[in-house]
Design an enzyme around this catalytic site. Structure first.
Site, PDB file in Angstrom:
ATOM      1  N   HIS A  64       0.844  -1.210  -0.148  1.00 53.64           N
ATOM      2  CA  HIS A  64      -0.176  -0.457   0.025  1.00 53.64           C
ATOM      3  C   HIS A  64       0.844   1.104  -0.191  1.00 53.64           C
ATOM      4  O   HIS A  64       0.520   2.272  -0.747  1.00 53.64           O
ATOM      5  CB  HIS A  64      -1.014  -0.120   0.896  1.00 53.64           C
ATOM      6  CG  HIS A  64      -2.355  -0.510   1.021  1.00 53.64           C
ATOM      7  ND1 HIS A  64      -3.102  -0.631   1.422  1.00 53.64           N
ATOM      8  CD2 HIS A  64      -2.768  -1.952   0.001  1.00 53.64           C
ATOM      9  CE1 HIS A  64      -4.222  -1.338   1.243  1.00 53.64           C
ATOM     10  NE2 HIS A  64      -3.416  -2.231   0.185  1.00 53.64           N
ATOM     11  N   ASP A  65       2.230   1.242   0.675  1.00 50.37           N
ATOM     12  CA  ASP A  65       2.717   2.174   0.540  1.00 50.37           C
ATOM     13  C   ASP A  65       3.226   2.302  -0.938  1.00 50.37           C
ATOM     14  O   ASP A  65       3.191   3.708  -2.084  1.00 50.37           O
ATOM     15  CB  ASP A  65       4.046   2.150   1.683  1.00 50.37           C
ATOM     16  CG  ASP A  65       5.138   3.292   1.605  1.00 50.37           C
ATOM     17  OD1 ASP A  65       4.637   4.444   1.389  1.00 50.37           O
ATOM     18  OD2 ASP A  65       6.481   3.010   1.779  1.00 50.37           O
ATOM     19  N   GLY A  70       4.666   5.998  -4.842  1.00 51.80           N
ATOM     20  CA  GLY A  70       5.879   5.228  -4.439  1.00 51.80           C
ATOM     21  C   GLY A  70       5.971   4.772  -3.560  1.00 51.80           C
ATOM     22  O   GLY A  70       5.493   4.802  -2.234  1.00 51.80           O
ATOM     23  N   ASP A  72       7.747   5.555  -0.583  1.00 47.57           N
ATOM     24  CA  ASP A  72       7.987   6.488   0.436  1.00 47.57           C
ATOM     25  C   ASP A  72       8.076   6.310   1.644  1.00 47.57           C
ATOM     26  O   ASP A  72       7.896   7.665   2.771  1.00 47.57           O
ATOM     27  CB  ASP A  72       8.235   8.403  -0.869  1.00 47.57           C
ATOM     28  CG  ASP A  72       6.621   8.214  -0.092  1.00 47.57           C
ATOM     29  OD1 ASP A  72       5.514   7.321  -0.075  1.00 47.57           O
ATOM     30  OD2 ASP A  72       6.125   9.946  -0.540  1.00 47.57           O
ATOM     31  N   SER A  74       4.757   7.017   3.116  1.00 39.37           N
ATOM     32  CA  SER A  74       4.112   8.152   3.405  1.00 39.37           C
ATOM     33  C   SER A  74       2.765   7.541   3.956  1.00 39.37           C
ATOM     34  O   SER A  74       1.627   8.229   4.569  1.00 39.37           O
ATOM     35  CB  SER A  74       3.449   8.369   2.108  1.00 39.37           C
ATOM     36  OG  SER A  74       3.279   7.440   1.050  1.00 39.37           O
ATOM     37  N   GLU A  86      -2.865   9.106   4.613  1.00 39.58           N
ATOM     38  CA  GLU A  86      -3.175   8.019   3.994  1.00 39.58           C
ATOM     39  C   GLU A  86      -4.108   6.610   5.101  1.00 39.58           C
ATOM     40  O   GLU A  86      -4.037   5.539   4.332  1.00 39.58           O
ATOM     41  CB  GLU A  86      -1.419   6.690   3.300  1.00 39.58           C
ATOM     42  CG  GLU A  86      -1.235   7.744   1.952  1.00 39.58           C
ATOM     43  CD  GLU A  86      -0.293   7.175   1.956  1.00 39.58           C
ATOM     44  OE1 GLU A  86       0.252   6.235   1.740  1.00 39.58           O
ATOM     45  OE2 GLU A  86       0.813   8.297   0.800  1.00 39.58           O
ATOM     46  N   ASN A  92      -6.887   1.546   4.149  1.00 40.48           N
ATOM     47  CA  ASN A  92      -5.874   0.993   5.115  1.00 40.48           C
ATOM     48  C   ASN A  92      -6.677   1.711   6.403  1.00 40.48           C
ATOM     49  O   ASN A  92      -5.903   1.036   7.182  1.00 40.48           O
ATOM     50  CB  ASN A  92      -4.714   2.899   5.243  1.00 40.48           C
ATOM     51  CG  ASN A  92      -3.359   2.383   3.412  1.00 40.48           C
ATOM     52  OD1 ASN A  92      -4.289   1.499   3.124  1.00 40.48           O
ATOM     53  ND2 ASN A  92      -3.472   3.512   3.134  1.00 40.48           N
ATOM     54  N   PRO A 159      -5.623  -0.607  -5.777  1.00 43.24           N
ATOM     55  CA  PRO A 159      -6.206  -1.650  -6.586  1.00 43.24           C
ATOM     56  C   PRO A 159      -7.129  -2.246  -5.451  1.00 43.24           C
ATOM     57  O   PRO A 159      -7.544  -2.079  -4.526  1.00 43.24           O
ATOM     58  CB  PRO A 159      -5.851  -2.706  -6.943  1.00 43.24           C
ATOM     59  CG  PRO A 159      -4.002  -2.575  -5.964  1.00 43.24           C
ATOM     60  CD  PRO A 159      -4.309  -1.120  -5.963  1.00 43.24           C
ATOM     61  N   HIS A 189      -1.886 -12.682  -0.591  1.00 46.92           N
ATOM     62  CA  HIS A 189      -3.175 -12.735  -0.481  1.00 46.92           C
ATOM     63  C   HIS A 189      -2.350 -14.307   0.480  1.00 46.92           C
ATOM     64  O   HIS A 189      -3.840 -15.369   1.358  1.00 46.92           O
ATOM     65  CB  HIS A 189      -4.156 -13.185  -1.083  1.00 46.92           C
ATOM     66  CG  HIS A 189      -3.862 -11.493  -1.805  1.00 46.92           C
ATOM     67  ND1 HIS A 189      -5.072 -11.504  -2.954  1.00 46.92           N
ATOM     68  CD2 HIS A 189      -4.122 -10.558  -1.164  1.00 46.92           C
ATOM     69  CE1 HIS A 189      -5.391  -9.856  -2.973  1.00 46.92           C
ATOM     70  NE2 HIS A 189      -4.775  -9.426  -2.061  1.00 46.92           N
TER      71      HIS A 189
END
Length: 318
Positions: A64-65, A70, A72, A74, A86, A92, A159, A189
Protein backbone atom coordinates in the site's frame (compact mmCIF):
# COMPACT_ATOMS: atom_id res chain seq x y z
CA UNK A 1 35.44 26.70 -22.20
CA UNK A 2 32.49 28.43 -23.83
CA UNK A 3 29.12 28.90 -22.13
CA UNK A 4 27.34 26.26 -24.23
CA UNK A 5 29.84 23.53 -23.32
CA UNK A 6 29.78 24.59 -19.65
CA UNK A 7 25.97 24.40 -19.51
CA UNK A 8 25.98 20.93 -21.09
CA UNK A 9 28.62 19.78 -18.62
CA UNK A 10 26.62 21.09 -15.68
CA UNK A 11 23.46 19.37 -16.94
CA UNK A 12 25.37 16.10 -17.26
CA UNK A 13 26.67 16.41 -13.71
CA UNK A 14 23.17 17.17 -12.41
CA UNK A 15 21.74 14.15 -14.21
CA UNK A 16 24.47 11.86 -12.87
CA UNK A 17 24.02 13.17 -9.32
CA UNK A 18 20.24 12.81 -9.59
CA UNK A 19 20.63 9.23 -10.77
CA UNK A 20 22.99 8.41 -7.93
CA UNK A 21 20.60 9.90 -5.40
CA UNK A 22 17.75 7.76 -6.78
CA UNK A 23 19.77 4.57 -7.25
CA UNK A 24 19.02 1.73 -4.86
CA UNK A 25 21.60 -0.81 -3.73
CA UNK A 26 21.66 -3.82 -1.38
CA UNK A 27 24.95 -2.40 -0.06
CA UNK A 28 23.63 1.11 0.63
CA UNK A 29 24.16 0.91 4.42
CA UNK A 30 27.25 -1.31 4.44
CA UNK A 31 29.40 1.47 5.91
CA UNK A 32 26.89 3.87 7.45
CA UNK A 33 24.80 1.24 9.29
CA UNK A 34 26.05 -2.32 8.68
CA UNK A 35 23.63 -3.84 11.21
CA UNK A 36 20.52 -2.28 9.63
CA UNK A 37 19.14 -5.51 8.15
CA UNK A 38 19.65 -7.49 11.37
CA UNK A 39 18.07 -4.79 13.54
CA UNK A 40 14.92 -4.76 11.42
CA UNK A 41 14.80 -8.57 11.33
CA UNK A 42 14.99 -8.74 15.12
CA UNK A 43 12.10 -6.28 15.48
CA UNK A 44 9.93 -8.26 13.06
CA UNK A 45 10.85 -11.60 14.62
CA UNK A 46 9.94 -10.37 18.10
CA UNK A 47 6.58 -9.01 16.92
CA UNK A 48 5.71 -12.17 14.98
CA UNK A 49 6.42 -14.33 18.02
CA UNK A 50 3.68 -12.42 19.88
CA UNK A 51 1.20 -11.87 17.06
CA UNK A 52 0.65 -14.22 14.12
CA UNK A 53 -1.03 -11.47 12.05
CA UNK A 54 2.06 -9.25 11.89
CA UNK A 55 3.57 -10.85 8.77
CA UNK A 56 0.49 -10.26 6.61
CA UNK A 57 0.14 -6.75 8.02
CA UNK A 58 3.69 -5.73 7.10
CA UNK A 59 3.53 -7.19 3.61
CA UNK A 60 0.24 -5.41 2.90
CA UNK A 61 1.54 -2.17 4.43
CA UNK A 62 4.54 -2.17 2.09
CA UNK A 63 2.36 -2.84 -0.94
CA UNK A 64 0.00 0.00 0.00
CA UNK A 65 2.95 2.33 0.54
CA UNK A 66 4.53 1.66 -2.84
CA UNK A 67 1.28 2.08 -4.79
CA UNK A 68 0.80 5.64 -3.50
CA UNK A 69 3.59 8.09 -4.45
CA UNK A 70 6.11 5.27 -4.70
CA UNK A 71 7.89 3.53 -1.81
CA UNK A 72 8.46 6.60 0.35
CA UNK A 73 7.06 5.60 3.75
CA UNK A 74 4.08 7.94 3.34
CA UNK A 75 1.72 5.24 4.64
CA UNK A 76 3.46 5.48 8.01
CA UNK A 77 2.65 9.15 8.62
CA UNK A 78 -0.07 10.05 11.12
CA UNK A 79 -2.88 12.44 10.28
CA UNK A 80 -2.22 15.96 11.55
CA UNK A 81 -4.61 18.88 11.88
CA UNK A 82 -6.86 19.08 8.87
CA UNK A 83 -4.73 16.68 6.85
CA UNK A 84 -6.06 13.13 6.87
CA UNK A 85 -3.14 10.78 6.11
CA UNK A 86 -3.06 7.63 3.98
CA UNK A 87 -3.34 5.29 6.95
CA UNK A 88 -6.77 6.78 7.68
CA UNK A 89 -8.08 6.36 4.12
CA UNK A 90 -10.86 3.73 3.71
CA UNK A 91 -8.67 0.98 2.16
CA UNK A 92 -6.09 1.40 4.93
CA UNK A 93 -8.29 1.49 8.02
CA UNK A 94 -7.50 -2.17 8.70
CA UNK A 95 -3.73 -1.72 8.37
CA UNK A 96 -1.93 -2.46 11.63
CA UNK A 97 1.44 -3.36 13.16
CA UNK A 98 2.86 0.13 12.67
CA UNK A 99 4.51 -0.34 16.06
CA UNK A 100 6.90 -2.86 14.48
CA UNK A 101 8.31 -0.13 12.24
CA UNK A 102 8.46 2.25 15.23
CA UNK A 103 10.42 -0.32 17.27
CA UNK A 104 12.85 -0.99 14.43
CA UNK A 105 13.35 2.75 13.89
CA UNK A 106 14.05 3.34 17.59
CA UNK A 107 16.69 0.60 17.61
CA UNK A 108 18.26 1.94 14.42
CA UNK A 109 18.39 5.50 15.75
CA UNK A 110 20.32 4.22 18.78
CA UNK A 111 22.78 2.37 16.55
CA UNK A 112 23.16 4.83 13.65
CA UNK A 113 21.21 8.09 14.13
CA UNK A 114 19.57 9.75 11.13
CA UNK A 115 20.80 7.18 8.61
CA UNK A 116 18.13 4.56 7.75
CA UNK A 117 14.92 5.80 6.15
CA UNK A 118 11.49 4.64 7.29
CA UNK A 119 10.75 3.62 3.69
CA UNK A 120 13.74 1.26 3.75
CA UNK A 121 12.71 -0.12 7.14
CA UNK A 122 9.27 -0.99 5.75
CA UNK A 123 10.76 -2.67 2.69
CA UNK A 124 13.12 -4.71 4.86
CA UNK A 125 10.29 -5.61 7.25
CA UNK A 126 8.13 -6.88 4.38
CA UNK A 127 10.96 -9.13 3.23
CA UNK A 128 11.38 -10.44 6.77
CA UNK A 129 7.64 -11.04 7.07
CA UNK A 130 7.79 -13.33 4.03
CA UNK A 131 11.01 -15.11 4.99
CA UNK A 132 9.95 -15.71 8.61
CA UNK A 133 6.67 -17.17 7.35
CA UNK A 134 8.52 -19.88 5.45
CA UNK A 135 8.81 -18.01 2.17
CA UNK A 136 11.86 -16.92 0.19
CA UNK A 137 14.33 -14.25 1.23
CA UNK A 138 16.21 -11.73 -0.89
CA UNK A 139 18.66 -8.84 -0.79
CA UNK A 140 16.56 -5.70 -0.50
CA UNK A 141 17.86 -2.78 -2.60
CA UNK A 142 18.11 0.19 -0.22
CA UNK A 143 18.50 3.95 -0.38
CA UNK A 144 14.85 5.12 -0.45
CA UNK A 145 14.09 8.50 1.06
CA UNK A 146 11.04 9.41 3.10
CA UNK A 147 8.27 11.52 1.65
CA UNK A 148 6.56 14.43 3.40
CA UNK A 149 3.11 14.10 1.79
CA UNK A 150 0.41 11.65 2.86
CA UNK A 151 -3.22 12.14 1.84
CA UNK A 152 -6.10 9.79 2.61
CA UNK A 153 -7.88 10.78 -0.60
CA UNK A 154 -5.03 9.28 -2.65
CA UNK A 155 -5.74 5.79 -1.31
CA UNK A 156 -8.51 5.56 -3.91
CA UNK A 157 -5.62 4.81 -6.30
CA UNK A 158 -5.09 1.42 -4.64
CA UNK A 159 -6.41 -1.63 -6.54
CA UNK A 160 -9.77 -2.60 -5.04
CA UNK A 161 -10.81 -6.19 -4.25
CA UNK A 162 -13.73 -5.69 -6.67
CA UNK A 163 -11.50 -4.83 -9.67
CA UNK A 164 -11.81 -6.80 -12.91
CA UNK A 165 -8.84 -7.80 -15.04
CA UNK A 166 -8.92 -4.62 -17.17
CA UNK A 167 -8.89 -2.39 -14.10
CA UNK A 168 -6.07 -4.42 -12.58
CA UNK A 169 -4.03 -4.25 -15.78
CA UNK A 170 -4.36 -0.48 -15.89
CA UNK A 171 -3.66 0.00 -12.18
CA UNK A 172 -0.50 -2.10 -12.17
CA UNK A 173 0.61 -0.83 -15.57
CA UNK A 174 0.55 2.76 -14.35
CA UNK A 175 3.23 1.75 -11.88
CA UNK A 176 5.39 -0.05 -14.43
CA UNK A 177 4.24 -3.48 -13.28
CA UNK A 178 3.36 -6.22 -15.77
CA UNK A 179 0.55 -8.74 -15.86
CA UNK A 180 3.00 -11.32 -14.54
CA UNK A 181 3.80 -9.00 -11.62
CA UNK A 182 0.05 -8.74 -11.01
CA UNK A 183 -0.37 -12.51 -10.76
CA UNK A 184 2.78 -12.96 -8.69
CA UNK A 185 2.12 -10.15 -6.21
CA UNK A 186 -1.47 -11.35 -5.79
CA UNK A 187 0.16 -14.46 -4.35
CA UNK A 188 0.91 -12.35 -1.29
CA UNK A 189 -2.72 -13.08 -0.41
CA UNK A 190 -1.41 -16.39 0.90
CA UNK A 191 -0.90 -14.49 4.15
CA UNK A 192 -3.65 -12.80 6.07
CA UNK A 193 -7.33 -12.26 6.65
CA UNK A 194 -10.09 -10.43 4.79
CA UNK A 195 -13.13 -8.74 6.28
CA UNK A 196 -16.60 -9.55 4.94
CA UNK A 197 -16.89 -6.15 3.27
CA UNK A 198 -14.09 -7.10 0.86
CA UNK A 199 -15.93 -10.05 -0.67
CA UNK A 200 -19.61 -9.66 0.22
CA UNK A 201 -20.30 -8.64 -3.40
CA UNK A 202 -19.63 -12.26 -4.39
CA UNK A 203 -21.91 -13.96 -1.86
CA UNK A 204 -24.91 -11.61 -1.61
CA UNK A 205 -26.86 -10.06 -4.50
CA UNK A 206 -24.12 -10.85 -7.01
CA UNK A 207 -26.29 -9.68 -9.91
CA UNK A 208 -29.93 -9.50 -10.96
CA UNK A 209 -29.95 -13.19 -11.88
CA UNK A 210 -27.82 -14.77 -9.16
CA UNK A 211 -27.29 -14.25 -5.45
CA UNK A 212 -23.83 -15.83 -5.45
CA UNK A 213 -20.95 -15.51 -7.90
CA UNK A 214 -21.23 -18.70 -10.02
CA UNK A 215 -17.43 -18.97 -10.23
CA UNK A 216 -17.31 -19.69 -6.49
CA UNK A 217 -17.21 -23.29 -5.32
CA UNK A 218 -20.76 -23.84 -3.89
CA UNK A 219 -19.66 -25.33 -0.56
CA UNK A 220 -17.00 -22.65 -0.17
CA UNK A 221 -19.58 -19.94 -0.89
CA UNK A 222 -21.90 -21.47 1.69
CA UNK A 223 -19.16 -21.39 4.32
CA UNK A 224 -18.47 -17.72 3.55
CA UNK A 225 -22.16 -16.90 3.87
CA UNK A 226 -22.08 -18.61 7.23
CA UNK A 227 -19.46 -16.23 8.63
CA UNK A 228 -20.68 -13.24 6.61
CA UNK A 229 -24.50 -13.21 6.59
CA UNK A 230 -26.31 -10.58 4.52
CA UNK A 231 -26.83 -8.28 7.50
CA UNK A 232 -23.63 -9.06 9.32
CA UNK A 233 -23.13 -7.05 12.50
CA UNK A 234 -19.97 -8.69 13.76
CA UNK A 235 -17.31 -5.99 13.45
CA UNK A 236 -14.29 -8.13 12.55
CA UNK A 237 -16.02 -11.03 10.81
CA UNK A 238 -14.33 -12.45 7.75
CA UNK A 239 -12.18 -15.26 6.42
CA UNK A 240 -8.53 -16.22 6.12
CA UNK A 241 -7.11 -15.72 2.65
CA UNK A 242 -6.18 -19.39 2.28
CA UNK A 243 -6.02 -22.55 4.40
CA UNK A 244 -2.43 -21.90 5.54
CA UNK A 245 -2.83 -18.25 6.40
CA UNK A 246 0.38 -17.87 8.45
CA UNK A 247 2.57 -19.79 5.99
CA UNK A 248 3.92 -18.26 2.81
CA UNK A 249 3.23 -20.84 0.10
CA UNK A 250 1.36 -21.42 -3.17
CA UNK A 251 -1.90 -22.66 -1.59
CA UNK A 252 -3.57 -19.40 -2.66
CA UNK A 253 -3.19 -20.38 -6.33
CA UNK A 254 -4.44 -23.92 -5.74
CA UNK A 255 -7.54 -22.63 -4.00
CA UNK A 256 -8.07 -20.03 -6.73
CA UNK A 257 -8.19 -22.79 -9.34
CA UNK A 258 -10.73 -24.65 -7.20
CA UNK A 259 -13.10 -21.67 -7.07
CA UNK A 260 -12.09 -20.85 -3.51
CA UNK A 261 -10.75 -17.31 -3.77
CA UNK A 262 -12.17 -14.43 -1.77
CA UNK A 263 -11.89 -11.31 -3.92
CA UNK A 264 -13.30 -10.54 -7.35
CA UNK A 265 -9.77 -9.35 -8.14
CA UNK A 266 -8.47 -12.85 -7.35
CA UNK A 267 -11.01 -14.53 -9.61
CA UNK A 268 -10.16 -11.96 -12.29
CA UNK A 269 -6.75 -13.61 -12.71
CA UNK A 270 -8.54 -16.50 -14.41
CA UNK A 271 -10.37 -14.22 -16.84
CA UNK A 272 -7.73 -14.19 -19.59
CA UNK A 273 -5.50 -17.01 -20.90
CA UNK A 274 -2.15 -15.33 -20.12
CA UNK A 275 -2.82 -14.80 -16.42
CA UNK A 276 -4.75 -18.05 -16.03
CA UNK A 277 -1.71 -19.91 -17.37
CA UNK A 278 0.48 -18.25 -14.74
CA UNK A 279 -1.96 -19.12 -11.95
CA UNK A 280 -1.78 -22.77 -13.05
CA UNK A 281 2.02 -22.61 -13.18
CA UNK A 282 2.36 -21.28 -9.65
CA UNK A 283 -0.31 -23.63 -8.33
CA UNK A 284 1.76 -26.57 -9.53
CA UNK A 285 5.18 -25.27 -8.43
CA UNK A 286 5.90 -23.45 -5.19
CA UNK A 287 9.51 -23.09 -6.33
CA UNK A 288 8.47 -21.22 -9.49
CA UNK A 289 6.18 -18.99 -7.43
CA UNK A 290 8.88 -18.10 -4.90
CA UNK A 291 11.42 -17.33 -7.61
CA UNK A 292 8.96 -15.06 -9.41
CA UNK A 293 7.77 -13.43 -6.19
CA UNK A 294 11.28 -12.30 -5.30
CA UNK A 295 11.71 -10.64 -8.70
CA UNK A 296 8.34 -8.90 -8.59
CA UNK A 297 8.82 -7.72 -5.00
CA UNK A 298 12.19 -6.18 -5.83
CA UNK A 299 10.61 -4.53 -8.87
CA UNK A 300 7.65 -3.15 -6.91
CA UNK A 301 9.73 -2.01 -3.95
CA UNK A 302 12.01 -0.11 -6.35
CA UNK A 303 9.23 2.27 -7.42
CA UNK A 304 10.96 5.46 -6.35
CA UNK A 305 8.92 8.16 -4.64
CA UNK A 306 9.69 11.86 -4.26
CA UNK A 307 11.08 11.53 -0.75
CA UNK A 308 14.14 13.58 0.12
CA UNK A 309 14.75 13.05 3.83
CA UNK A 310 15.35 10.46 6.52
CA UNK A 311 12.67 10.82 9.17
CA UNK A 312 13.71 10.56 12.81
CA UNK A 313 10.15 9.53 13.67
CA UNK A 314 8.34 7.42 11.07
CA UNK A 315 4.97 8.91 12.07
CA UNK A 316 5.78 12.54 11.38
CA UNK A 317 7.91 14.74 9.14
CA UNK A 318 10.81 16.70 10.58
Amino acid sequence: MNAHILINLLLTVILVVSFEVQALSPNYYDHSCPQADNIVTNAVKKAMSNDKTVAAALLRMHFHDCFIRGCDGSVLLDSKGKNKAEKDGPPNISLHAFYVIDNAKKALEEQCPGVVSCADILSLAAKDAVALSGGPTWEVPKGRKDGRISKAIETRQLPAPTFNISQLRQNFGQRGLSMQDLVVLSGGHTLGFAHCSSFQNRIHNFNTQKQVDPTLNPSFAASLKGVCPAHNRVKNAGSTMDDTTTSFDNIYYRMLMQGKSLFSSDEALLAVPSTKKLVAKYASSNEDFERAFVKSMIKMSSIIGNGNEVRLNCRKVR
